[in-house]
Every structure is written in C-alpha cells, then in structure tokens.
Motif scaffolding. Sequence first.
Motif, PDB file in Angstrom:
ATOM      1  N   MET A   1      53.490   5.337  38.308  1.00 19.17           N
ATOM      2  CA  MET A   1      53.254   5.032  36.918  1.00 19.17           C
ATOM      3  C   MET A   1      54.599   4.920  36.217  1.00 19.17           C
ATOM      4  O   MET A   1      55.420   5.802  36.273  1.00 19.17           O
ATOM      5  CB  MET A   1      52.402   6.133  36.282  1.00 19.17           C
ATOM      6  CG  MET A   1      52.274   5.998  34.794  1.00 19.17           C
ATOM      7  SD  MET A   1      51.202   7.241  34.017  1.00 19.17           S
ATOM      8  CE  MET A   1      52.287   8.655  33.975  1.00 19.17           C
ATOM      9  N   GLN A  55      50.339   7.006  26.737  1.00 15.30           N
ATOM     10  CA  GLN A  55      50.325   6.457  28.094  1.00 15.30           C
ATOM     11  C   GLN A  55      49.760   7.453  29.094  1.00 15.30           C
ATOM     12  O   GLN A  55      49.014   7.073  29.994  1.00 15.30           O
ATOM     13  CB  GLN A  55      51.724   6.008  28.504  1.00 15.30           C
ATOM     14  CG  GLN A  55      52.129   4.722  27.819  1.00 15.30           C
ATOM     15  CD  GLN A  55      53.392   4.139  28.394  1.00 15.30           C
ATOM     16  OE1 GLN A  55      54.409   4.815  28.451  1.00 15.30           O
ATOM     17  NE2 GLN A  55      53.338   2.897  28.800  1.00 15.30           N
ATOM     18  N   GLU A  59      46.420   6.873  31.371  1.00 12.74           N
ATOM     19  CA  GLU A  59      46.499   6.977  32.836  1.00 12.74           C
ATOM     20  C   GLU A  59      45.543   8.050  33.362  1.00 12.74           C
ATOM     21  O   GLU A  59      44.858   7.832  34.364  1.00 12.74           O
ATOM     22  CB  GLU A  59      47.940   7.281  33.259  1.00 12.74           C
ATOM     23  CG  GLU A  59      48.189   7.156  34.729  1.00 12.74           C
ATOM     24  CD  GLU A  59      47.994   5.753  35.283  1.00 12.74           C
ATOM     25  OE1 GLU A  59      47.636   5.642  36.480  1.00 12.74           O
ATOM     26  OE2 GLU A  59      48.180   4.762  34.553  1.00 12.74           O
ATOM     27  N   LYS A  62      42.077   6.697  33.368  1.00 13.21           N
ATOM     28  CA  LYS A  62      41.859   5.775  34.500  1.00 13.21           C
ATOM     29  C   LYS A  62      41.577   6.540  35.794  1.00 13.21           C
ATOM     30  O   LYS A  62      40.812   6.089  36.636  1.00 13.21           O
ATOM     31  CB  LYS A  62      43.084   4.884  34.711  1.00 13.21           C
ATOM     32  CG  LYS A  62      43.244   3.797  33.698  1.00 13.21           C
ATOM     33  CD  LYS A  62      44.477   2.977  34.016  1.00 13.21           C
ATOM     34  CE  LYS A  62      44.838   2.061  32.875  1.00 13.21           C
ATOM     35  NZ  LYS A  62      46.114   1.363  33.116  1.00 13.21           N
TER      36      LYS A  62
END
Length: 73
Positions: A1, A55, A59, A62
């Motif tokens: 990432m 962010q 993430e 997800k």
Amino acid sequence: MSIKVVMSFIEFKKLLLDAEISLLKFSQLITVSDKNLQSYKKKDQEPKTIAVIAQCFAEMNKLGVDYRQLIES
C-alpha cells in the motif's frame, strides 16, 4: 500500500466513499470538527495526518477490517 500524503478534497472524499463513511462520522471518529474538515475544500489540500488516516480507513475497509470498532475501543 502506497500512502499519498498530499491530496485534494475530492480525492479525500473518494477515500471516505471507499471507507464507507460519511464526512460527519469520519470527523467524529478522529475528533475533528466536520466544519474544520470542510474548510480544507477551499485550500484543495488535506493535511497530511488526515490524508493518512483516510487512506488507512479505506484500505482497512477493503480488507474487511472493522476500523470503526478498533477506533472506538
């Protein structure tokens, strides 16, 4: 990432969509006023710390991690 630490307000809002969280709820989780967050729209650049948090939330969402529960506990 890879974390992007300079982002526009539009990119920030997209991350909130990815994280499935509203601006108001995000502001409550990180204990920052939603009006304060909206003020960055005029500058069209989110502060680095807020960008990183958004962010990470996106993430984690997800990956199926319930970040809300982690933050609230």
